[in-house]
Design an enzyme around this catalytic site. Structure first.
Site, PDB file in Angstrom:
ATOM      1  N   LYS A   9       0.827  -1.217   0.000  1.00 25.24           N
ATOM      2  CA  LYS A   9       0.000   0.000   0.000  1.00 25.24           C
ATOM      3  C   LYS A   9       0.864   1.272   0.000  1.00 25.24           C
ATOM      4  O   LYS A   9       2.069   1.206   0.258  1.00 25.24           O
ATOM      5  CB  LYS A   9      -0.921  -0.031   1.222  1.00 25.24           C
ATOM      6  CG  LYS A   9      -1.948  -1.173   1.187  1.00 25.24           C
ATOM      7  CD  LYS A   9      -2.949  -1.042   2.329  1.00 25.24           C
ATOM      8  CE  LYS A   9      -3.989  -2.151   2.293  1.00 25.24           C
ATOM      9  NZ  LYS A   9      -5.014  -1.971   3.334  1.00 25.24           N
ATOM     10  N   TYR A  49     -12.657  -2.290  -3.360  1.00 24.69           N
ATOM     11  CA  TYR A  49     -13.176  -2.384  -1.990  1.00 24.69           C
ATOM     12  C   TYR A  49     -14.703  -2.273  -1.937  1.00 24.69           C
ATOM     13  O   TYR A  49     -15.250  -1.855  -0.914  1.00 24.69           O
ATOM     14  CB  TYR A  49     -12.528  -1.301  -1.121  1.00 24.69           C
ATOM     15  CG  TYR A  49     -11.102  -1.630  -0.713  1.00 24.69           C
ATOM     16  CD1 TYR A  49     -10.816  -2.734   0.074  1.00 24.69           C
ATOM     17  CD2 TYR A  49     -10.036  -0.819  -1.102  1.00 24.69           C
ATOM     18  CE1 TYR A  49      -9.515  -3.031   0.467  1.00 24.69           C
ATOM     19  CE2 TYR A  49      -8.730  -1.108  -0.719  1.00 24.69           C
ATOM     20  CZ  TYR A  49      -8.482  -2.211   0.065  1.00 24.69           C
ATOM     21  OH  TYR A  49      -7.195  -2.505   0.457  1.00 24.69           O
ATOM     22  N   PHE A  57     -15.639   3.831   7.104  1.00 23.45           N
ATOM     23  CA  PHE A  57     -14.261   4.156   6.741  1.00 23.45           C
ATOM     24  C   PHE A  57     -14.006   4.101   5.237  1.00 23.45           C
ATOM     25  O   PHE A  57     -12.880   4.300   4.779  1.00 23.45           O
ATOM     26  CB  PHE A  57     -13.271   3.223   7.463  1.00 23.45           C
ATOM     27  CG  PHE A  57     -13.498   1.750   7.190  1.00 23.45           C
ATOM     28  CD1 PHE A  57     -13.012   1.147   6.041  1.00 23.45           C
ATOM     29  CD2 PHE A  57     -14.191   0.973   8.112  1.00 23.45           C
ATOM     30  CE1 PHE A  57     -13.213  -0.201   5.794  1.00 23.45           C
ATOM     31  CE2 PHE A  57     -14.410  -0.387   7.869  1.00 23.45           C
ATOM     32  CZ  PHE A  57     -13.914  -0.971   6.696  1.00 23.45           C
ATOM     33  N   ARG A  85      -1.911 -14.352   4.944  1.00 21.62           N
ATOM     34  CA  ARG A  85      -2.577 -13.684   6.071  1.00 21.62           C
ATOM     35  C   ARG A  85      -1.782 -13.853   7.367  1.00 21.62           C
ATOM     36  O   ARG A  85      -1.739 -12.964   8.206  1.00 21.62           O
ATOM     37  CB  ARG A  85      -4.018 -14.180   6.224  1.00 21.62           C
ATOM     38  CG  ARG A  85      -4.910 -13.651   5.092  1.00 21.62           C
ATOM     39  CD  ARG A  85      -6.294 -14.254   5.100  1.00 21.62           C
ATOM     40  NE  ARG A  85      -7.133 -13.717   6.155  1.00 21.62           N
ATOM     41  CZ  ARG A  85      -7.756 -12.534   6.110  1.00 21.62           C
ATOM     42  NH1 ARG A  85      -7.599 -11.758   5.055  1.00 21.62           N
ATOM     43  NH2 ARG A  85      -8.522 -12.151   7.089  1.00 21.62           N
ATOM     44  N   THR A  91      -5.262  -6.995  10.890  1.00 24.90           N
ATOM     45  CA  THR A  91      -5.566  -5.758  10.154  1.00 24.90           C
ATOM     46  C   THR A  91      -5.006  -4.527  10.858  1.00 24.90           C
ATOM     47  O   THR A  91      -4.453  -3.635  10.227  1.00 24.90           O
ATOM     48  CB  THR A  91      -7.103  -5.607  10.000  1.00 24.90           C
ATOM     49  OG1 THR A  91      -7.605  -6.776   9.354  1.00 24.90           O
ATOM     50  CG2 THR A  91      -7.469  -4.396   9.176  1.00 24.90           C
ATOM     51  N   ARG A 102       2.665  -6.310   8.923  1.00 25.62           N
ATOM     52  CA  ARG A 102       1.937  -5.142   9.432  1.00 25.62           C
ATOM     53  C   ARG A 102       2.534  -4.636  10.745  1.00 25.62           C
ATOM     54  O   ARG A 102       2.557  -3.425  10.994  1.00 25.62           O
ATOM     55  CB  ARG A 102       0.456  -5.473   9.577  1.00 25.62           C
ATOM     56  CG  ARG A 102      -0.256  -5.470   8.222  1.00 25.62           C
ATOM     57  CD  ARG A 102      -1.648  -5.975   8.335  1.00 25.62           C
ATOM     58  NE  ARG A 102      -2.441  -5.734   7.127  1.00 25.62           N
ATOM     59  CZ  ARG A 102      -3.521  -6.415   6.818  1.00 25.62           C
ATOM     60  NH1 ARG A 102      -3.948  -7.383   7.620  1.00 25.62           N
ATOM     61  NH2 ARG A 102      -4.184  -6.155   5.710  1.00 25.62           N
ATOM     62  N   ASN A 112      -2.071   0.304   6.997  1.00 21.43           N
ATOM     63  CA  ASN A 112      -1.651  -1.013   7.484  1.00 21.43           C
ATOM     64  C   ASN A 112      -0.761  -1.788   6.507  1.00 21.43           C
ATOM     65  O   ASN A 112      -0.741  -3.012   6.493  1.00 21.43           O
ATOM     66  CB  ASN A 112      -2.860  -1.848   7.945  1.00 21.43           C
ATOM     67  CG  ASN A 112      -3.782  -2.242   6.807  1.00 21.43           C
ATOM     68  OD1 ASN A 112      -3.631  -1.753   5.696  1.00 21.43           O
ATOM     69  ND2 ASN A 112      -4.716  -3.130   7.075  1.00 21.43           N
ATOM     70  N   HIS A 115      -2.176  -5.441   1.758  1.00 20.69           N
ATOM     71  CA  HIS A 115      -3.473  -6.118   1.656  1.00 20.69           C
ATOM     72  C   HIS A 115      -3.234  -7.601   1.397  1.00 20.69           C
ATOM     73  O   HIS A 115      -2.222  -7.984   0.813  1.00 20.69           O
ATOM     74  CB  HIS A 115      -4.271  -5.538   0.483  1.00 20.69           C
ATOM     75  CG  HIS A 115      -5.480  -6.342   0.129  1.00 20.69           C
ATOM     76  ND1 HIS A 115      -6.653  -6.270   0.857  1.00 20.69           N
ATOM     77  CD2 HIS A 115      -5.693  -7.269  -0.847  1.00 20.69           C
ATOM     78  CE1 HIS A 115      -7.537  -7.115   0.324  1.00 20.69           C
ATOM     79  NE2 HIS A 115      -6.976  -7.733  -0.706  1.00 20.69           N
ATOM     80  N   GLU A 126      -9.708 -11.139  -7.118  1.00 18.92           N
ATOM     81  CA  GLU A 126      -8.898  -9.929  -6.947  1.00 18.92           C
ATOM     82  C   GLU A 126      -7.703  -9.921  -7.910  1.00 18.92           C
ATOM     83  O   GLU A 126      -7.329  -8.866  -8.431  1.00 18.92           O
ATOM     84  CB  GLU A 126      -8.430  -9.815  -5.492  1.00 18.92           C
ATOM     85  CG  GLU A 126      -9.585  -9.540  -4.545  1.00 18.92           C
ATOM     86  CD  GLU A 126      -9.149  -9.412  -3.086  1.00 18.92           C
ATOM     87  OE1 GLU A 126      -7.953  -9.598  -2.773  1.00 18.92           O
ATOM     88  OE2 GLU A 126     -10.029  -9.118  -2.253  1.00 18.92           O
TER      89      GLU A 126
HETATM   90  P1  CMP Z   1      -7.369  -4.601   3.761  1.00 20.71           P
HETATM   91  O1  CMP Z   1      -6.806  -5.929   4.113  1.00 20.71           O
HETATM   92  O2  CMP Z   1      -6.786  -3.906   2.590  1.00 20.71           O
HETATM   93  O3  CMP Z   1      -8.952  -4.737   3.536  1.00 20.71           O
HETATM   94  C1  CMP Z   1      -9.885  -3.753   3.889  1.00 20.71           C
HETATM   95  C2  CMP Z   1      -9.235  -2.549   4.486  1.00 20.71           C
HETATM   96  O4  CMP Z   1     -10.090  -1.652   5.126  1.00 20.71           O
HETATM   97  C3  CMP Z   1      -8.290  -2.997   5.571  1.00 20.71           C
HETATM   98  O5  CMP Z   1      -7.174  -3.644   5.008  1.00 20.71           O
HETATM   99  C4  CMP Z   1      -8.015  -1.691   6.293  1.00 20.71           C
HETATM  100  O6  CMP Z   1      -6.920  -0.996   5.719  1.00 20.71           O
HETATM  101  C5  CMP Z   1      -9.284  -0.926   6.043  1.00 20.71           C
HETATM  102  N1  CMP Z   1     -10.024  -0.753   7.291  1.00 20.71           N
HETATM  103  C6  CMP Z   1     -10.651  -1.693   7.997  1.00 20.71           C
HETATM  104  N2  CMP Z   1     -11.217  -1.130   9.094  1.00 20.71           N
HETATM  105  C7  CMP Z   1     -10.914   0.179   9.052  1.00 20.71           C
HETATM  106  C8  CMP Z   1     -11.194   1.275   9.904  1.00 20.71           C
HETATM  107  N3  CMP Z   1     -11.906   1.125  11.029  1.00 20.71           N
HETATM  108  N4  CMP Z   1     -10.708   2.489   9.559  1.00 20.71           N
HETATM  109  C9  CMP Z   1      -9.991   2.652   8.410  1.00 20.71           C
HETATM  110  N5  CMP Z   1      -9.695   1.639   7.568  1.00 20.71           N
HETATM  111  C10 CMP Z   1     -10.148   0.415   7.891  1.00 20.71           C
END
Ligand code: CMP
Length: 135
Positions: A9, A49, A57, A85, A91, A102, A112, A115, A126
């Site tokens: 990212k 997404y 968010f 994962r 996350t 992460r 974070n 992905h 994806e």
């Molecule tokens: P990712 O694995 O890319 O998949 C969905 C993304 O949503 C996740 O990583 C986070 O970066 C983002 N995400 C999930 N929860 C929140 C949150 N509460 N605030 C901001 N971003 C979020």
């Protein structure tokens, strides 16, 4: 063999962590089937997404994903989805296990670092979202 989609990212890219993350991908036994660097358009990020469209968010997530370059990789390995994962961690980087990507390179739930697909089916969907059509 299973496929998962990884995205390095914009936060990791800006911090210069791309090379270290790619080294880790290789050392964890993944075969990089496809890889490209790009800057996501708003439409492409929103589409990726889409399942999160109604979440509070969502706009923050899309803005962040469009804020700079990403590196997108289609990774192949036995048990690729679960393995990736495990390698990336939770996350929220503050809750991610020590040594995970992460924990090492992320800051918070938004920023974070990487992905990873959440299922075998989504790994294919994806990967196709980024790599089905050749540039
Ligand atoms: P990712 O694995 O890319 O998949 C969905 C993304 O949503 C996740 O990583 C986070 O970066 C983002 N995400 C999930 N929860 C929140 C949150 N509460 N605030 C901001 N971003 C979020």
């Amino acid at each position: 063999m299973e496929i998962t989609l990884a995205i390095i990212k914009p936060d990791s890219y800006r911090n210069g962590d791309t090379g270290k993350i790619i080294d880790r991908i290789i050392s964890e036994g993944f075969n990089i089937k496809e890889m490209k660097q790009l800057r996501l358009s708003k439409e492409k990020a929103e589409g990726f997404y889409n399942v999160h469209r109604e979440r509070p968010f969502f706009s923050e997530l899309v803005d962040f994903m469009c804020s700079g370059n990403c590196v997108v990789l289609s990774l192949e390995r036995e048990n690729a989805v679960d393995k990736w994962r495990t390698v990336i961690g939770a996350t929220n980087p503050e809750e991610a296990e020590e040594g995970t990507i992460r924990a090492l390179y992320g800051t918070d739930t938004g920023n974070n670092a990487v992905h990873g697909s959440d299922s075998s089916e989504n790994g294919i969907i994806e990967s196709n979202y980024f790599f089905l059509k050749r540039d």
